[in-house]
Design a protein around this motif. Structure first.
Motif, PDB file in Angstrom:
ATOM      1  N   VAL A   6       0.867  -1.174   0.000  1.00  0.00           N
ATOM      2  CA  VAL A   6       0.000   0.000   0.000  1.00  0.00           C
ATOM      3  C   VAL A   6       0.904   1.224   0.000  1.00  0.00           C
ATOM      4  O   VAL A   6       1.739   1.372   0.901  1.00  0.00           O
ATOM      5  N   ASP A   7       0.756   2.053  -1.015  1.00  0.00           N
ATOM      6  CA  ASP A   7       1.597   3.253  -1.165  1.00  0.00           C
ATOM      7  C   ASP A   7       3.082   2.910  -1.056  1.00  0.00           C
ATOM      8  O   ASP A   7       3.869   3.621  -0.434  1.00  0.00           O
TER       9      ASP A   7
ATOM     10  N   ILE B  82      -8.397   1.272   3.548  1.00  0.00           N
ATOM     11  CA  ILE B  82      -7.868   1.888   2.339  1.00  0.00           C
ATOM     12  C   ILE B  82      -8.800   3.034   1.947  1.00  0.00           C
ATOM     13  O   ILE B  82     -10.008   2.845   1.810  1.00  0.00           O
TER      14      ILE B  82
ATOM     15  N   GLN C   8      -5.136   6.309  -2.330  1.00  0.00           N
ATOM     16  CA  GLN C   8      -4.092   5.326  -2.066  1.00  0.00           C
ATOM     17  C   GLN C   8      -3.920   4.383  -3.252  1.00  0.00           C
ATOM     18  O   GLN C   8      -4.823   4.204  -4.061  1.00  0.00           O
TER      19      GLN C   8
END
Length: 72
Positions: free
Chosen positions: A42-43, A54, A58
């Motif tokens: 994530v990111d 989330i 993102q």
């Protein structure tokens, strides 16, 4: 790399559910297993929390698939 734009129609979506809703797995349970395996980012950071929230803006990556979460 495959890109998917996911339109978020609420405040957030749980990571395992996002994988299910985008068709990358068949169930939320399978999504949890994928996250637990360490394959989801994530990111740009590895994410091991199965129900991580989330939000729009993102980017989630699983192998060669990138999911961009955008506001509906």
């Amino acid at each position: 790399m495959t890109r998917i734009d996911f339109e978020l129609d609420r405040d957030y979506v749980e990571l395992n559910q996002l994988l299910k809703l985008t068709g990358l797995c068949d169930s939320g349970g399978q999504g949890k297993q994928i996250v637990a395996s360490g394959a989801v980012y994530v990111d740009g950071q590895q994410e091991l929390r199965k129900t991580c929230k989330i939000h729009a803006g993102q980017i989630v990556r699983l192998e060669d698939v990138e999911i961009r979460v955008v506001s509906a």
